[in-house]
Enzyme design. Structure first.
Site, PDB file in Angstrom:
ATOM      1  CG  HIS A 194      -0.341   0.036   2.486  1.00 48.04           C
ATOM      2  ND1 HIS A 194      -0.715   1.463   3.064  1.00 48.04           N
ATOM      3  CD2 HIS A 194       0.233  -0.535   3.452  1.00 48.04           C
ATOM      4  CE1 HIS A 194      -0.055   1.418   4.256  1.00 48.04           C
ATOM      5  NE2 HIS A 194       0.536   0.448   4.438  1.00 48.04           N
TER       6      HIS A 194
ATOM      7  CB  CYS B 241       1.886   4.651  13.309  1.00 46.07           C
ATOM      8  SG  CYS B 241       2.550   3.985  12.001  1.00 46.07           S
TER       9      CYS B 241
HETATM   10  C1  LIG Z   1       4.207   1.624   6.466  1.00 48.23           C
HETATM   11  C2  LIG Z   1       5.460   1.307   7.131  1.00 48.23           C
HETATM   12  C3  LIG Z   1       5.820   0.021   7.592  1.00 48.23           C
HETATM   13  C4  LIG Z   1       4.264  -0.871   7.996  1.00 48.23           C
HETATM   14  O1  LIG Z   1       3.842  -1.463   6.793  1.00 48.23           O
HETATM   15  P1  LIG Z   1       2.361  -1.983   6.981  1.00 48.23           P
HETATM   16  O2  LIG Z   1       2.055  -2.632   5.481  1.00 48.23           O
HETATM   17  O3  LIG Z   1       1.464  -0.750   6.894  1.00 48.23           O
HETATM   18  O4  LIG Z   1       2.159  -2.870   8.042  1.00 48.23           O
HETATM   19  C5  LIG Z   1       6.843  -0.555   8.130  1.00 48.23           C
HETATM   20  N1  LIG Z   1       7.967   0.122   7.933  1.00 48.23           N
HETATM   21  C6  LIG Z   1       7.839   1.529   7.318  1.00 48.23           C
HETATM   22  C7  LIG Z   1       9.321   2.278   7.174  1.00 48.23           C
HETATM   23  C8  LIG Z   1       6.955   2.047   6.860  1.00 48.23           C
HETATM   24  O5  LIG Z   1       6.799   3.231   6.313  1.00 48.23           O
END
Ligand SMILES: *Cc1c(COP(=O)(O)O)cnc(C)c1O
Length: 390
Positions: free
Chosen positions: A201, A325
């Site tokens: 995503h 987050c």
């Molecule tokens: C968004 C993100 C994640 C988490 O990925 P998800 O698919 O949303 O669980 C982990 N590490 C970094 C650096 C991110 O930007």
């Protein structure tokens, strides 16, 4: 009214071509990829095709790519299962103070269960010193996890150099490449990493699907036990539409890479130039040298980032403060704190992240709103250069 989304580091819209690839796998091609009849084999082929598309983006062999439920799962898988498998060899893990919470909170969990974690600091521009990494390695170190690109300030870390140091000392090396994927070149063979986390995503694919690269020959126990999906490494009936979408998004990212980077860099630099020239008392966080092409992280002195965010939302502009987050909590960003930015200034910080659908007109619209709102908020602010702020 114009709507301007400048939070591509939080998530991206699914591209039309990605969505079109996914659609048939909901109502028509719904077979279970473990089934041996034709619709099952059809789903299996679609997953294998996506695996090839994603492998091509990072120069991996398809057999080294394992689909997961999200980037966070990929991060958890490596940390939890390497720690458990190698606990008799050592209990020390090295990471950085600026990781995503998927890494930091998992490390904190491991600390409660007998592991020792070193959180490497960064300089005031967010850069890591490879010598600090080398010095942190001890006889007990089993794993290092260092993100490739930071999600708040966009800093790109020298993964090839760090992985070579780890290899030399017999330490497994993982990198969270969720922000790097599609935005900076990734070549797992050249970087020589053992594990690399990805998420769909953040690259115009669907939410709820991630992947983990595991270098051939490197052993890691399963996180999820059950069926023999993902070559026996990750149980659970596959999210076929999601995986197909991830594959297509990866292919588009590979084919359009140069154009994508050029587009983001141009607009990001244009926004940076306008903000720094037209709004007083601002500064950019993070180095402009080794940086995600779409990331701009700016501190506006004398005001709160949260109030800018809410004001911009009234103009239908989406940005974030700190990381997405933690944006609901008022805890200052751990990343900016690691750079030595004070709490007051962290609260005046906004992350703009630019993507493929951003236009120059969007930036001009944002600038109009931003200049107006920043000026207004500063007039109201009890802080300020002549109001007892220091
Ligand atoms: C968004 C993100 C994640 C988490 O990925 P998800 O698919 O949303 O669980 C982990 N590490 C970094 C650096 C991110 O930007």
């Amino acid at each position: 009214m114009r709507e301007v989304y400048l939070d591509y580091s939080a998530t991206t819209p699914v591209k039309e071509d990605v969505f079109k690839e996914m659609v048939p796998f909901f109502c028509e091609r719904y077979g279970n990829a473990s089934s041996l009849y034709t619709p099952g084999l059809d789903a299996k082929r679609a997953i294998d095709n996506a695996r090839e598309q994603l492998a091509a983006l990072i120069n991996a062999n398809p057999q080294e790519v394992f689909f997961t439920g999200c980037g966070s799962e990929s991060d958890n898988w490596v940390l939890l299962q390497v720690a458990d498998a190698l606990k008799d060899k050592g209990n020390h893990i090295i990471t950085t103070a600026t990781e995503h919470h998927a890494i930091l909170h998992t490390c904190e969990y491991l600390e409660k269960h007998g592991f020792e974690v070193t959180y490497l600091g960064v300089d005031e521009q967010g850069r890591l010193n490879p010598e600090d990494f080398e010095k942190a390695i001890t006889e007990k170190t089993i794993l290092a996890s260092i993100m490739m690109v930071n999600n708040e300030i966009g800093t790109v870390h020298p993964i090839k150099e760090l992985a070579a140091i780890a290899k030399n000392r017999g330490v497994l090396f993982h990198t969270d490449a969720v922000q790097a994927l599609g935005n900076v070149p990734i070549d797992v063979k050249d970087m020589n990493v053992d594990f690399l986390s990805m998420s769909a995503h953040k690259i115009y694919g669907p939410k709820g699907v991630g992947a983990l690269y595991i270098r051939k020959g490197v052993r890691i126990p399963n996180l999820l036990h059950g069926g023999a999906q993902e070559m026996g490494k990750r149980a659970g009936t596959e999210n076929v539409p999601g995986i197909v979408g991830f594959g297509k998004a990866a292919e588009l990212a590979r084919v359009n890479f140069d154009q994508h980077v050029k587009h983001l860099t141009e607009l990001r630099d244009y926004l940076a130039k306008r903000i720094t020239e037209e709004i007083p008392d601002v500064f950019i966080n993070g180095t402009m040298e080794e940086r995600h092409p779409g990331n701009l992280n700016i501190t506006f002195k004398y005001i709160e980032g949260e109030s800018i965010l809410l004001k911009l939302d009234m103009h239908h502009i989406c940005v974030s403060t700190g990381s997405a987050c933690s944006s609901k909590s008022l805890k200052p960003s751990h990343v900016l704190a690691a750079l030595g930015v004070s709490d007051e200034l962290i609260h005046g910080t906004v992350r703009f992240s630019i993507g493929d659908f951003t236009t120059r007109e969007d930036i001009d619209y944002v600038m109009d709103a931003l200049k107006q709102e920043v000026e207004w908020l500063r007039e109201l602010s009890p802080l300020g250069p002549n109001k007892g702020w220091n």
